[in-house]
Design a protein around this motif. Structure first.
Motif, PDB file in Angstrom:
ATOM      1  N   THR A 110       0.787  -1.239   0.000  1.00  0.00           N
ATOM      2  CA  THR A 110       0.000   0.000   0.000  1.00  0.00           C
ATOM      3  C   THR A 110       0.817   1.286   0.000  1.00  0.00           C
ATOM      4  OG1 THR A 110      -0.131   0.045   2.424  1.00  0.00           O
ATOM      5  CG2 THR A 110      -1.870  -1.158   1.251  1.00  0.00           C
ATOM      6  N   THR A 111       2.132   1.194   0.114  1.00  0.00           N
ATOM      7  CA  THR A 111       2.945   2.403   0.255  1.00  0.00           C
ATOM      8  C   THR A 111       4.164   2.393  -0.659  1.00  0.00           C
ATOM      9  OG1 THR A 111       2.319   2.497   2.594  1.00  0.00           O
ATOM     10  CG2 THR A 111       4.148   3.897   1.908  1.00  0.00           C
ATOM     11  N   ALA A 121       5.627   9.711   1.414  1.00  0.00           N
ATOM     12  CA  ALA A 121       5.076   8.357   1.329  1.00  0.00           C
ATOM     13  C   ALA A 121       3.783   8.449   0.542  1.00  0.00           C
ATOM     14  CB  ALA A 121       4.832   7.796   2.718  1.00  0.00           C
ATOM     15  N   LYS A 161       0.397   6.615  -0.795  1.00  0.00           N
ATOM     16  CA  LYS A 161      -0.518   5.490  -0.589  1.00  0.00           C
ATOM     17  C   LYS A 161      -1.073   5.004  -1.923  1.00  0.00           C
ATOM     18  CE  LYS A 161      -0.230   5.094   3.833  1.00  0.00           C
ATOM     19  NZ  LYS A 161       0.375   3.882   4.388  1.00  0.00           N
TER      20      LYS A 161
END
Length: 200
Positions: free
Chosen positions: A153-154, A175, A177
């Motif tokens: 997810t990152t 970061a 997502k």
């Protein structure tokens, strides 16, 4: 993945050592000198012992990182932060990755496999554009985006800005997502620099 493994873990050497000299190229046009970006990768990340840069961390005057090139050994320039950089026929690199590769054109891409589980993808976002930092305004800059997937997810995104004749002037880490949302992690900007060959 810790931030230190991406910015500081690059030795501040891949991400931060800005070692530089080098002037912009020029061409004659109608009897006048017209400044244009250099196609030389070394011009955007030249290496010389004794050059020194100070970076502000997250824009704070009281939080800085000093980087100085101490020696050349084994084809690499070593800095006081543990970084090791070289320029070869393909681009500017540390021992694991290319930070900047030619051609210096918008959309150029390359990939660095830095370990069995880590692949970094680089793309030039802009080339030959002006940029600014507390250290000054620079006419010819290159903006590079580096992406490294941390988990399902990152993705860690590093935006690196190089100025011709100076080196690295800005690093922005965020970061991202899976839904495209970006969360800023940290950023550094060039506050001052002293280049032995330019006497600055």
């Amino acid at each position: 993945m810790k931030l230190s493994s991406v910015v500081v873990g690059w030795g501040l050497g891949a991400a931060l050592v800005v070692v530089g000299a080098g002037a912009c190229a020029s061409r004659q046009r109608g009897g006048e000198q017209e400044s244009r970006p250099s196609e030389s990768l070394a011009a955007y990340y030249p290496l010389a012992v004794g050059n020194r840069w100070t970076y502000r961390v997250n824009g704070r005057v009281d939080k800085t990182v000093d980087v100085e090139v101490l020696k050349e050994e084994g084809g690499y320039f070593h800095d006081n932060q543990g970084g090791q950089l070289a320029v070869d026929g393909f681009g500017v690199r540390d021992r694991k990755r290319y930070l900047l590769r030619g051609p210096l054109a918008e959309g150029s891409q390359w990939t660095n496999v830095v370990s069995v589980s880590s692949t970094e993808r680089y793309r030039i976002l802009q080339s030959g554009v002006p940029c600014e930092a507390p250290a000054g305004s620079f006419e010819h800059c290159v903006r590079v985006e580096a992406r490294n997937r941390v988990d399902a997810t990152t993705t860690l995104v590093n935006a690196l800005t190089f100025a011709e004749g100076v080196g690295l002037v800005r690093v922005e880490v965020s970061a991202e997502k899976s839904n495209g949302e970006r969360m800023p992690q940290t950023w550094l900007e060039l506050a001052s620099f002293k280049l032995q060959d330019q006497g600055r």
